[in-house]
Write an enzyme that holds these catalytic residues in place. Structure first.
Site, PDB file in Angstrom:
ATOM      1  N   HIS A  83      -3.467  -0.955 -15.705  1.00 36.73           N
ATOM      2  CA  HIS A  83      -4.263   0.108 -15.123  1.00 36.73           C
ATOM      3  C   HIS A  83      -3.474   1.155 -14.244  1.00 36.73           C
ATOM      4  CE1 HIS A  83      -2.272  -3.677 -12.294  1.00 36.73           C
ATOM      5  NE2 HIS A  83      -2.372  -2.085 -10.968  1.00 36.73           N
ATOM      6  N   ASP A  90      -4.638  -6.839 -18.893  1.00 40.06           N
ATOM      7  CA  ASP A  90      -4.312  -5.895 -18.184  1.00 40.06           C
ATOM      8  C   ASP A  90      -2.435  -5.081 -18.558  1.00 40.06           C
ATOM      9  OD1 ASP A  90      -3.742  -4.054 -15.604  1.00 40.06           O
ATOM     10  OD2 ASP A  90      -4.123  -5.613 -14.282  1.00 40.06           O
ATOM     11  N   SER A 136       2.722  -3.060  -9.470  1.00 37.09           N
ATOM     12  CA  SER A 136       2.374  -2.952 -11.089  1.00 37.09           C
ATOM     13  C   SER A 136       2.934  -2.351 -11.753  1.00 37.09           C
ATOM     14  CB  SER A 136       0.796  -2.322 -10.825  1.00 37.09           C
ATOM     15  OG  SER A 136       0.356  -3.309  -9.771  1.00 37.09           O
TER      16      SER A 136
END
Lengths: 500, 515
Positions: B95, B126, B205
């Site tokens: 992402h 992901d 992230s």
């Protein structure tokens, strides 16, 4: 929804009242200019407009055995000696109805002589002769003129209140309680407060309509002409119920489409895109162009020209001059040829819907078996998710309103909850599932369910749910089911395990 | 609209509720950060051994407009974290780089912006692997090594570039619990995930989670409303991704296509002839055409999967944690065979379940990197019905059941499960009508499911194109909704052809199709 609305209506009443009082005070000066026409007629509505108090059972979607009661007040209109007319809203599940005249004083126990959900009309009476003393029947208009001015009259805090209501338009919509089409007169007014509680719209002492819904400035009224027609039929013993059109249609306004369907010349008529239930040759077909209904030409918007009320949607022709079961001639264009067929108007009945909008024609039905709670799937049940039910109720359950089950079953049963007990251990998350089969038998109703529960196999009851994303199957022990049901009913304080 | 169910196992009502929460988390994590200038590079007293391998990733991305599929939304800037692994490549979250038009990498205490590109993106897990356009820039960096699944209660440290400042940030926490969790990025996958109370914030992230100098996870999502709960992707999922791409292609996690349900009810156990010993999960449903359907039957009971004993709650004991049996399935690559011990017809049975990659539910989940397919003719814009489309058409799909979108939600999420035979490969929707005299009277103006065109049942966008271009009659006939009935419309064939160029010019559309 209707039930919930009333709760909200009551709680906001005080606030609405104080707001309206301020509005009244501010409105003194402009109101003076209007005083003259109102004084000229000086109708004494205190002699025919009365107050109705209704206590009724609300629907508890998740505990259908509960019968919580709610009370509300609205208006009634004396229409004949010994007869008070009001809207049917809140009456279907009434437990107590009382009448009061003059906006104050004694309440008289009343009896509901007749109510009908689709017309949204009811007649009340009371055996107490004192109530009728001094009251006189109101006069209803036979044709309601399109404005420009009416008055909206109601009781508020013991006083009669009358305020100008400007005619807005005639529209065709589903009734406030049923789904049969009705013509509604919309009026705007600055009277404020809560509206839609059967206040009267009048002019020159004659009633033009009863309100059925309203916001603070706009309200819809059922026209007196319609009321007259229904009452006349009812009194003559010939009221067969309202009908509706069970086909769907779209405007015939795309010239390319209507040409493709065989029409020549300028676009006219409405295009049938889903036929109704009549499968015989008299039935409509998808692609038929409706040119005339009951002698009225249909334009490409799907409207007809009403001699009294102007351009109205064709749906109104189902109830304008007919009741259910009557034949209505339709001139259609099919495969390049004009033809006439006699459409038989089907009766609008909640019981016929696969996901009925209302279930108040009987106390909410349910079956509790071994702690599993089964109910008919209805919109009334889905509204249990509150005002935002369209957002919060499970999508798949809601979608049955749009698309009937493919196997043609007429209604559906949903497993709506699990009351924890030893017998249903491991099924606590089995919720909101539509039942397909029980013990191998197809289930369309609670009656089917109880019949199927009489025939367990291999010592177990086998429940199968509609194929989909949820749980597909569960098993309950047959030998101990009855004992478990008795235990559950006692443990959770449920009056009876079953109400069909 | 609804989310699709988790992969192999898991309890539906819980899982679904959870996914809803997590999905918001993605928005927060993927939220664009306004990036300040580069601050002074002050050296730390105690230099963290791994920090030279940790990089900041600055992404400029452009997401398509699904209900106007020829257009893109404004360019968004966002930032995440990545780290150098063996081979001089950078591992991060998918992402972080989804829909990227430009990816820039900032090394620790290095003022330069280094352009990078995506080598592999595994949107289902992901994870993504990047490399610098000039790989030699990372030649002096010692890559981080992977450790094993950390134990619950052990301490981990995260490194990354979260919001709140420009410099690398470190947080410390304990491993709170380990479970199979919905992954918000794909939206319809649940894989093993580790929860920690180390602060994980937007910008973290893709950053490493470290224990004993080894990477034991990649930070990836949080849940709004939960305090001190961040999630990271464990080593087994990372290794699965890295093994998968070794052949130069990413297949994704296999999907067996079976739903297990708890088997705790005594009567059900008795009926199946099983003792009340807390073992075994019941096969409740099988996906039509899936690999599991070929070897399993409804009411089979899964006793063991690759040697892991399956409990009656559908969980296995995996490295000391009770997690959904799906975790065992997810250890294998597509093409590998899972050994199952099942209980059928009153006795045990060994079956082999060959696993396959599955993208049949691609349209139900969130799609990335491939702009939507469409076809425009006579100003009618046709595109694929997908979760992305429904989200754009319904402002996030949270507005409840609106009449015009209800059917679309049903066709996309429910029909393929309920009636696989009636489902279409690529359901097509008329997303809008670009106003032009040729279509001005066309009554259906968009958000309508396309059932038939000129009598041809539409199962994919190519059908639309063929039905329109190969038709010989004067007029095209359209049937919307279905399955049998719905609104009818028509379009003049010659006029539509004549109008095409004008419509594309008027609306600034470069191509009439992306197929």
């Amino acid at each position: 929804m209707k039930n919930l609305l009333s709760l909200a209506g009551l709680s906001s009443l005080d606030r609405a009242l104080s707001f309206a009082l301020i509005a009244l005070a501010l409105a003194v000066a402009p109101a003076a200019a209007l005083a003259q026409p109102m004084l000229r007629t000086a109708p004494d509505w205190t002699r025919s407009l009365v107050t109705v108090e209704i206590t009724f059972n609300a629907h508890d979607a998740f505990q259908p055995w509960n019968n919580p009661t709610v009370s509300t007040r609205k208006h009634g209109l004396v229409v004949a000696p010994g007869e008070v007319l009001t809207t049917a809203q809140y009456l279907p599940t009434h437990t107590l109805v009382r009448l009061q005249k003059g906006g104050r004083g004694r309440w008289y126990d009343a009896r509901v002589k007749w109510w009908d959900a689709q017309t949204n009309l009811a007649l009340l009476t009371t055996e107490a002769p004192e109530f009728w003393a001094g009251l006189k029947p109101a006069e209803l208009m036979t044709t309601v003129p399109a404005g420009p001015e009416f008055n909206l009259v109601r009781w508020r805090e013991g006083n009669l209140e009358s305020r100008r209501a400007d005619f807005s338009r005639f529209i065709v919509s589903e009734g406030a309680l049923g789904f049969a089409p009705q013509m509604i007169m919309e009026v705007s007014t600055d009277i404020g407060g809560r509206l839609g509680w059967a206040e009267i719209v009048e002019r020159d002492g004659r009633v033009a309509g009863l309100t059925t819904y309203g916001t603070s400035r706009l309200c819809g009224a059922m026209p007196a002409s319609f009321i007259q027609r229904v009452l006349t039929a009812y009194r003559a013993g010939g009221f067969a119920g309202l009908g509706y059109f069970d086909f769907t249609w779209q405007p015939g306004s795309n010239p390319v489409l209507v040409t493709d369907l065989g029409l020549s010349g300028a676009p006219r008529g409405a295009v049938v895109n889903k036929p109704g239930k009549a499968k015989d040759e008299a039935g409509l077909q998808a692609g038929d162009i409706l040119l005339e209904i009951g002698g009225f030409a249909i334009d490409s918007e799907g409207d007809y020209l009403d001699p009294d009320y102007g351009h109205l949607q064709l749906e109104n022709l189902a109830t304008r001059a007919h009741f259910s079961g009557e034949k209505l001639p339709m001139k259609i264009l099919r495969a390049d040829k004009e033809m006439t067929l006699d459409y038989v108007i089907p009766e609008a009945k909640f019981e016929k819907e696969s996901v009925p909008r209302e279930v108040f024609y009987a106390p909410p039905a349910y079956v509790v078996a071994g702690g599993l709670i089964f109910q008919p799937l209805s919109q009334a049940f889905l509204r249990g998710w509150g005002d935002d039910w369209r957002k919060n109720a499970p999508f798949r359950l809601q979608y049955y309103q749009y698309a009937e089950p493919p196997d043609g079953r007429k209604s559906l049963v949903v497993l709506s909850g699990v009351l924890p007990d030893d017998i249903n251990l491991g099924y606590q998350d089995a919720l909101m599932l539509v039942v397909d089969k029980v013990n191998g038998q197809t289930i369309a109703s609670l009656t089917d369910l109880t019949a199927a529960l009489a025939a367990p196999k291999d010592g177990v009851h086998r429940f199968e749910f509609m194929k989909g994303r949820g749980l597909q199957r569960l098993i309950l022990d047959a030998a101990t089911l009855d004992a478990a049901t008795k235990r559950v009913v006692k443990h959770y304080g449920i009056p009876a395990a079953t109400r069909l | 609209m609804q989310n699709s169910k988790g992969v192999h196992a898991g309890r539906d009502s819980l899982g679904r509720r959870f996914v809803r929460v997590v999905r918001g988390a993605l928005a927060a994590l993927a939220m664009a950060l306004l990036l300040g200038g580069i601050g002074s590079a002050a050296l730390r007293a105690e230099a963290f051994v791994a920090e030279r391998a940790v990089v900041q990733i600055l992404t400029s991305s452009q997401v398509p407009v699904y209900d106007a599929p020829w257009r893109f939304q404004p360019v968004q800037r966002s930032s995440g974290t990545g780290f150098v692994i063996d081979g001089g490549r950078i591992l991060t979250n998918a992402h972080v780089i989804a829909w990227a038009k430009q990816i820039l990498v900032r090394r620790y205490q290095d003022p330069r912006l280094l352009p990078a590109r995506v080598v592999f993106a595994g949107h289902d897990c992901d994870l993504a692997l990047l490399e610098l356009i000039e790989p030699k820039e990372l030649a002096d960096v010692k890559p981080l090594e992977f450790g094993e699944l950390p134990e619950v209660r052990s301490t981990v440290v995260t490194a990354g570039y979260p919001a709140g400042g420009d410099q690398m940030s470190f947080t410390r926490g304990v491993v709170s619990r380990i479970e199979v969790q919905p992954y918000a990025h794909p939206g319809n996958r649940a894989l093993l995930a580790v929860q920690t109370d180390a602060a994980i914030n937007p910008g973290n992230s893709g950053g490493p989670v470290i224990q004993d100098d080894k990477v034991v996870g990649v930070a990836f999502q949080g849940i709004p409303g939960l305090q001190n709960a961040g999630f990271f992707i464990p080593p087994e999922v990372i290794r699965h991704f890295l093994d998968d791409i070794k052949d130069g292609r990413y297949d994704g996690f296999p999907m067996a296509g079976v739903n297990f349900y708890d088997l705790q009810n005594p009567a059900y156990r008795r009926l199946l002839g099983l003792p009340d010993d807390g073992r075994g999960a019941r096969v409740d449903a099988l996906r039509a055409g899936g690999p599991a359907e070929r070897v399993l039957k409804p009411d089979d009971v899964l006793l063991e999967a690759n040697g892991y004993v399956v409990g009656s709650d559908g969980l296995v004991l995996y490295k000391g944690n009770r997690v959904a049996a799906a975790v065992v399935f997810q250890q294998l690559q597509a093409g590998q065979v899972l050994r199952l011990k099942v209980w059928r017809d009153g006795g045990p049975l060994e079956v082999n379940l060959p696993l396959e990659a599955y993208d049949g539910d691609r349209l139900n989940g969130r799609q990335y990197d491939e702009p939507p397919r469409y076809f425009i003719h006579g100003g009618l814009v046709f595109t694929s019905l997908s979760a992305n489309y429904l989200d754009s058409a319904s402002d996030g799909g949270r507005g409840g059941v609106r009449d015009e979108l209800a059917q679309l939600g049903y066709e996309l999420h429910h029909l393929p499960v309920e009636s696989p035979d009636a489902a279409r490969t690529e359901p097509v929707v008329l997303s809008s009508v670009l106003p032009h005299p040729v279509n001005a009277d066309f009554g259906v103006r968009g958000q309508a499911f396309v059932n038939r065109i000129n009598g041809v049942r539409i199962t994919c966008l190519e059908d639309v194109k063929r039905a329109l271009l190969e038709h010989k009659g004067e007029r095209h006939r359209f049937e919307f909704w279905g399955p049998t009935y719905g609104p009818l419309e028509a379009l003049d064939r010659a006029a539509a052809i004549a109008a095409n160029a004008d419509i594309l010019r008027t609306y600034g559309i470069v191509s009439a199709e992306r197929l």
